[in-house]
Design an enzyme around this catalytic site. Structure first.
Site, PDB file in Angstrom:
ATOM      1  N   THR A  85       0.821  -1.223   0.000  1.00  0.00           N
ATOM      2  CA  THR A  85       0.000   0.000   0.000  1.00  0.00           C
ATOM      3  C   THR A  85       0.850   1.267   0.000  1.00  0.00           C
ATOM      4  O   THR A  85       0.426   2.296  -0.525  1.00  0.00           O
ATOM      5  CB  THR A  85      -0.978   0.021   1.195  1.00  0.00           C
ATOM      6  OG1 THR A  85      -0.264   0.172   2.427  1.00  0.00           O
ATOM      7  CG2 THR A  85      -1.820  -1.244   1.237  1.00  0.00           C
ATOM      8  N   LEU A  90      -2.754   4.897  -0.735  1.00  0.00           N
ATOM      9  CA  LEU A  90      -4.183   4.587  -0.731  1.00  0.00           C
ATOM     10  C   LEU A  90      -4.350   3.118  -0.328  1.00  0.00           C
ATOM     11  O   LEU A  90      -4.573   2.245  -1.155  1.00  0.00           O
ATOM     12  CB  LEU A  90      -4.775   4.880  -2.105  1.00  0.00           C
ATOM     13  CG  LEU A  90      -6.254   5.260  -2.145  1.00  0.00           C
ATOM     14  CD1 LEU A  90      -6.587   6.345  -1.118  1.00  0.00           C
ATOM     15  CD2 LEU A  90      -6.644   5.728  -3.524  1.00  0.00           C
ATOM     16  N   HIS A  91      -4.273   2.899   0.985  1.00  0.00           N
ATOM     17  CA  HIS A  91      -4.199   1.540   1.525  1.00  0.00           C
ATOM     18  C   HIS A  91      -5.391   0.663   1.134  1.00  0.00           C
ATOM     19  O   HIS A  91      -5.241  -0.361   0.467  1.00  0.00           O
ATOM     20  CB  HIS A  91      -4.117   1.587   3.057  1.00  0.00           C
ATOM     21  CG  HIS A  91      -3.055   2.468   3.610  1.00  0.00           C
ATOM     22  ND1 HIS A  91      -1.727   2.109   3.649  1.00  0.00           N
ATOM     23  CD2 HIS A  91      -3.127   3.709   4.165  1.00  0.00           C
ATOM     24  CE1 HIS A  91      -1.017   3.077   4.218  1.00  0.00           C
ATOM     25  NE2 HIS A  91      -1.848   4.054   4.531  1.00  0.00           N
ATOM     26  N   ASP A  92      -6.577   1.051   1.601  1.00  0.00           N
ATOM     27  CA  ASP A  92      -7.729   0.146   1.555  1.00  0.00           C
ATOM     28  C   ASP A  92      -8.206  -0.220   0.153  1.00  0.00           C
ATOM     29  O   ASP A  92      -8.620  -1.367  -0.072  1.00  0.00           O
ATOM     30  CB  ASP A  92      -8.878   0.734   2.373  1.00  0.00           C
ATOM     31  CG  ASP A  92      -8.523   0.857   3.850  1.00  0.00           C
ATOM     32  OD1 ASP A  92      -7.581   0.175   4.296  1.00  0.00           O
ATOM     33  OD2 ASP A  92      -9.180   1.637   4.558  1.00  0.00           O
TER      34      ASP A  92
END
EC number: 3.2.-.-
Length: 311
Positions: free
Chosen positions: A192, A239-241
């Protein structure tokens, strides 16, 4: 046929964008959304799910609020990252509908029971709700195709030197998930932190010009501010998720390895660390597909393409 998914999240700017991406993708059938405490308090994350679905005109999706605290610990929130509301930045609509009159675990269990095929659980917050589901409904394990989580890291943490935030909030829950015997896919910081959105990407999204792409750009404007701190060494905001949803849509964008993963629940310095047996030193069989790299430009292009859905 669209893949049935159940989304458990704690919005959170990147959770909100994961919802946007999932609901713009006909390949996915979002059966229900549950909220967890994490990025903000349980009341605020539930409200943020309702606000996002109101924005996206998807008030048909069942929503339920989850556990108010981790399994064995006091709640930690990330208001320094996501602001007072959890989604600071844009002017989001007030919810026009109410959550279901049940708990997150009850809605998850109902969704699994009623699905004709196994459901993929996508969990982008602490793993509390998922762990409670697994512990209370062993008879439903066979109805879960896989659990795709945003959490953990093979290397450095982002909340402590060793631990990523989502896992640190409830390490006992994460350990239950990893050792459940159900296939786990892990989008950790190793991938991520490479899925960064740069300022020019945000402007590209804004230029798409529909109300949702504009909101996404404004979410990113706010999210970028925290990540400008030079200690991170970032060009943009990770933008991890949305990596979880992007992997379901285009797994070819990601490089993965099969490894055994455990979660440290006791360590003096390493509490909440995901211990990834990269060199097969333990003799344990792999229990997770671990994302290690991403085609950043392909990831950005996917987001831009799907944002046009909302025109």
């Amino acid at each position: 046929m669209a893949l049935p998914i159940l989304l458990d999240c704690d919005p959170g700017h990147d959770d909100a964008i994961a919802i946007v991406l999932a609901l713009a993708s006909p390949e996915l059938d979002v059966k229900a959304i549950t909220s967890s405490a994490g990025n903000q308090t349980p009341e605020k994350t539930l409200r943020n799910v309702l606000r996002m679905l109101t924005l996206l005109n998807r008030t048909d999706i069942p929503v339920a609020g989850g556990a108010v605290k981790p399994l064995m610990r006091d709640l930690i929130i990330a208001d320094n990252v996501h602001g007072e509301s959890g989604l600071d930045g844009p002017a989001l609509p007030e919810p026009t509908f109410a959550p279901q009159n049940c708990t997150a675990v009850e809605l998850m269990a109902k969704t699994l029971r009623e699905s004709a095929e196994p459901v993929t659980i996508v969990s982008t917050g602490p793993q509390t709700n998922v762990a409670l589901l697994l512990n209370s409904h062993p008879e439903l394990h066979s109805k879960i195709a896989r659990i795709v989580i945003m959490g953990g890291a093979m290397g450095i943490g982002n909340w402590t030197p060793a631990a990523e935030f989502n896992i640190y909030v409830d390490p006992e829950a994460a350990e239950i998930v990893f050792q459940s015997g159900i296939p786990v896919v892990m989008a950790g910081l190793d991938v991520t932190h490479k899925a960064q959105i740069h300022v020019e990407d945000t402007e590209r999204f804004r230029a798409i010009g529909n109300p949702v792409s504009t909101i996404v750009a404004e979410l990113l404007d706010f999210f970028l501010e925290y990540h400008k701190d030079e200690k991170w060494g970032f060009v943009g905001a990770p933008l991890h998720d949305p990596c979880t949803i992007a992997w379901l849509l285009k797994p070819e964008l990601f490089t993965t390895v099969e490894r055994w993963v455990g979660v440290e629940t006791q360590g003096k310095y390493t509490q909440g660390m995901t211990v990834v047996d990269y060199y097969y030193l333990t003799g344990n069989k792999p229990n997770a597909t671990v994302m290690v790299d991403v085609d950043r430009q392909g990831f950005v292009d996917l987001l831009a393409e799907r944002l046009k859905f909302y025109a």
